[in-house]
Motif scaffolding. Sequence first.
Motif, short mmCIF file in Angstrom:
data_model
loop_
_atom_site.label_atom_id
_atom_site.label_comp_id
_atom_site.label_asym_id
_atom_site.label_seq_id
_atom_site.Cartn_x
_atom_site.Cartn_y
_atom_site.Cartn_z
N THR A 134 1.05 -1.11 -0.03
CA THR A 134 -0.10 -0.11 0.23
C THR A 134 0.85 1.42 0.08
O THR A 134 1.86 1.32 0.83
N VAL A 135 0.66 2.03 -0.95
CA VAL A 135 1.58 3.40 -1.02
C VAL A 135 0.60 4.56 -1.11
O VAL A 135 -0.55 4.55 -1.52
N GLU A 136 1.33 5.78 -0.79
CA GLU A 136 0.64 6.74 -0.77
C GLU A 136 0.31 7.23 -2.42
O GLU A 136 1.27 7.11 -3.31
N GLU A 137 -0.61 8.14 -2.59
CA GLU A 137 -0.93 8.69 -4.20
C GLU A 137 0.18 9.40 -4.57
O GLU A 137 0.54 10.43 -3.62
N GLY A 138 1.05 9.14 -5.55
CA GLY A 138 1.89 10.03 -6.27
C GLY A 138 3.27 9.43 -5.57
O GLY A 138 4.42 9.93 -5.68
N GLY A 139 3.28 8.35 -4.68
CA GLY A 139 4.56 7.60 -4.12
C GLY A 139 4.83 6.80 -4.93
O GLY A 139 4.70 6.60 -6.32
N VAL A 140 5.92 5.77 -4.53
CA VAL A 140 6.65 4.82 -5.34
C VAL A 140 6.18 3.40 -4.84
O VAL A 140 6.19 3.04 -3.91
N ALA A 141 5.92 2.62 -5.89
CA ALA A 141 5.60 1.18 -5.88
C ALA A 141 6.81 0.21 -6.29
O ALA A 141 7.49 0.66 -7.41
N ARG A 142 6.98 -0.79 -5.74
CA ARG A 142 8.14 -1.98 -6.35
C ARG A 142 7.55 -3.24 -6.20
O ARG A 142 7.36 -3.51 -4.96
N PHE A 143 7.55 -3.81 -7.11
CA PHE A 143 7.31 -5.24 -7.23
C PHE A 143 8.54 -6.10 -7.60
O PHE A 143 9.07 -5.69 -8.65
N MET A 213 -3.02 4.49 -0.37
CA MET A 213 -3.37 5.15 0.87
C MET A 213 -4.58 6.09 0.86
O MET A 213 -4.51 6.84 0.00
N VAL A 214 -5.37 6.12 1.79
CA VAL A 214 -6.38 7.37 2.04
C VAL A 214 -5.44 8.63 1.93
O VAL A 214 -4.57 8.62 2.45
N SER A 215 -5.89 9.86 1.14
CA SER A 215 -5.18 10.78 0.91
C SER A 215 -5.05 11.58 2.31
O SER A 215 -5.84 11.85 2.95
N VAL A 216 -3.66 11.92 2.72
CA VAL A 216 -3.47 12.62 3.83
C VAL A 216 -2.64 13.75 3.68
O VAL A 216 -1.99 14.09 2.29
N PRO A 217 -2.67 14.71 4.59
CA PRO A 217 -1.72 15.97 4.24
C PRO A 217 -0.51 15.84 3.87
O PRO A 217 0.36 15.07 4.64
N LYS A 218 0.37 16.26 3.00
CA LYS A 218 1.54 16.15 2.71
C LYS A 218 2.54 16.75 3.63
O LYS A 218 2.27 17.93 3.59
N THR A 219 3.61 16.08 4.27
CA THR A 219 4.32 16.79 5.18
C THR A 219 5.69 16.44 4.60
O THR A 219 6.01 15.46 3.93
N TYR A 220 6.67 16.87 5.41
CA TYR A 220 8.14 16.76 4.77
C TYR A 220 8.56 15.45 5.46
O TYR A 220 8.20 15.07 6.53
N LYS A 221 9.23 14.55 4.54
CA LYS A 221 9.84 13.28 4.77
C LYS A 221 11.02 13.30 4.38
O LYS A 221 11.63 13.66 3.17
N GLU A 222 12.15 12.78 5.30
CA GLU A 222 13.55 12.38 4.90
C GLU A 222 13.61 11.70 3.76
O GLU A 222 13.01 10.67 3.49
N PRO A 223 14.75 11.75 3.00
CA PRO A 223 14.80 10.87 1.84
C PRO A 223 15.19 9.50 2.25
O PRO A 223 15.90 9.30 3.29
N VAL A 224 14.65 8.56 1.47
CA VAL A 224 14.74 7.24 1.77
C VAL A 224 15.03 6.37 0.64
O VAL A 224 14.60 6.49 -0.40
N ILE A 225 16.03 5.61 0.68
CA ILE A 225 16.25 4.50 -0.51
C ILE A 225 15.68 3.37 -0.23
O ILE A 225 15.99 2.60 0.76
N LEU A 226 14.34 2.98 -1.11
CA LEU A 226 13.91 1.72 -1.12
C LEU A 226 14.64 0.75 -1.30
O LEU A 226 14.52 -0.56 -0.87
N SER A 227 15.41 0.84 -2.39
CA SER A 227 16.21 -0.35 -2.95
C SER A 227 17.35 0.15 -3.72
O SER A 227 17.41 0.99 -4.64
N GLY A 228 18.48 -0.18 -3.14
CA GLY A 228 19.81 0.12 -3.64
C GLY A 228 20.49 -0.68 -4.40
O GLY A 228 19.99 -1.79 -4.98
N PRO A 229 21.65 -0.30 -5.26
CA PRO A 229 22.43 -1.23 -6.01
C PRO A 229 22.74 -2.46 -5.26
O PRO A 229 23.38 -2.23 -4.16
#
Length: 575
Positions: A134-143, A213-229
């Motif tokens: 489950t991801v936020e609208e506008g977010g990133v999904a990975r399968f 995910m149900v739309s929530v107010p957009k707040t600041y979020k630290e960068p996160v690498i979901l999957s690296g090399p």
Amino acid sequence: MSPPPLQTEMIYISSCNLTRASELAFLVEPADVIAVRDRPLVLNCQVEGEEPIVITWRKNGVPLQHAPHTRTRLLTNGSLLFENFHKKRSDNNETDVGEYDCAAHNRYGLLVSRKAKIQLASLPKFLAHPESMTVEEGGVARFQCLIRGIPEAVITWECNRTALQTEDQRYTLLPSGILQITGVQRSDVGFYRCVATNIANTRYSQEAQLKIMVSVPKTYKEPVILSGPQNLTVSVHQTAILECIATGNPRPIVSWSRLDGRSIGVEGIQVLGTGNLMISDVSVQHSGIYVCAANRPGTRVRRTAQGMLVVQAPPEFTQWPQSMSKPVGSRGVMTCVAQGVPEPHLIWLKNGKILTPGENVKLSQNNRYIYIHTHTHIHTHIHSGTINRCWTNVFLSYRLAKDQVPSKVGSSLQLYWYSPRLIFVFTLYPFHAFVRSYSNQPESRELQEAVSKTTFQHDFTNLEPSTTYSIYLKAYSPLGASKESQVIVATTLGSVPAAPGFFTKVINATAIHVFWELPQKHGKIEGFKLYHRKLPGTVYEGPRLLPSTANSFVFNHLGESKTCVCACGSAHVRY
């Protein structure tokens, strides 16, 4: 003009390869192949050389039997046919999978091909299935899915059992079985599965559900690498893809660098999706540790991940051994240099069997040099293997020239001695006389000959002319051997020089470079005479007079695809 004593016959095979006309050479060797169950398969093997030639096949080193009840059949051109390839035979539970080589035999010897590996095409079950998320609208999904096939399977994706429209730039499909979706929209909601296909089968993974995910107010979020090399090993000229997908608010900027500080470059470099690094046509220079960084725009806030890229290079010869002809009893030296990543291992074979150091064979410097003392024709086959194998064939033959008569002149030593004062009567115990090369080279041997107790002289024959030897004597009694006598140093006389070791190398379609070894013995060579002729002609052109210090010559302006005979004869020697 009569031909010179020693002849080496050559024919052109191409502008860069020579082989003896009468000996064996492969036109086609078997190659690695992936077989499909219950379908015909052919392993190619074609040989040229002097007839009759007998071709046989081996599987895992064991000769194949082509009986009527077997599935293999030898074709007229020497190739091997599998009428229907099986993983296992029902009669003896034996598999057709394995390593095969073909061997050709004629009166010159045995020539063994490279080993060809046969694998059975297969596509087993998935090792990993995509997982729901489950991801936020506008977010990133990975399968991701994982499957190991022979050959490697092609991965595609479906959404709600309909092929995914890859034209949408928000979708990134990596060959390793990864699907990335950036800027997720409500229309992306659904069930995803990957489809793996190769020549053996098609398989479908389990389905994974993508929710928003149900739309929530957009707040600041630290960068996160979901999957690296991940650490990756590829071969030269392949394409390497290093994954890096990151999330955060605002969306982070992904950049790449090398840990050693070297520039990644721009040629062949491409970014897939929002941050994956693709390097096309990789070379060994691309090996290294790569760092992906996810930066918050306008700040120094960043997250990093790193992975190692290893580029392997298949082995290749940088210095090829050359075929040669040597006088009987002399030493043959061959040199072979190869390069690759990782460093290749050199193996020398004679008649298909690995050559090991012994009385007549010595290897040095990681098998780069081979020294051979023998009186027979041999065939040597070299391979070097890491991720691949590389082969070359050379011939080393020993023979007398047609008009060369063996002579004892300059090759004998006569030894005299006085009888020792004995305490015991000699009845069955003789003297032993020993002779060895004074140079004491590693490849020299000590000769030992028994002498009767009533004899006070002995002739050592069949020695090398113009060679210095050390000689000593031992006396024997029932209690054992005496100490060595005083060592005497003697040098045999010179004689007619032996025919020089002679070999050739093609420069281009109309030029040949010929080489010969300068004698190592005492005496003065006055010079060399070099002849050549075109077959089927019988008249030699020459001689070309060359100084005693010369050891090579280039024949230019020869006709293309012509048979050429070259011969080198040395002038007489003064001692």
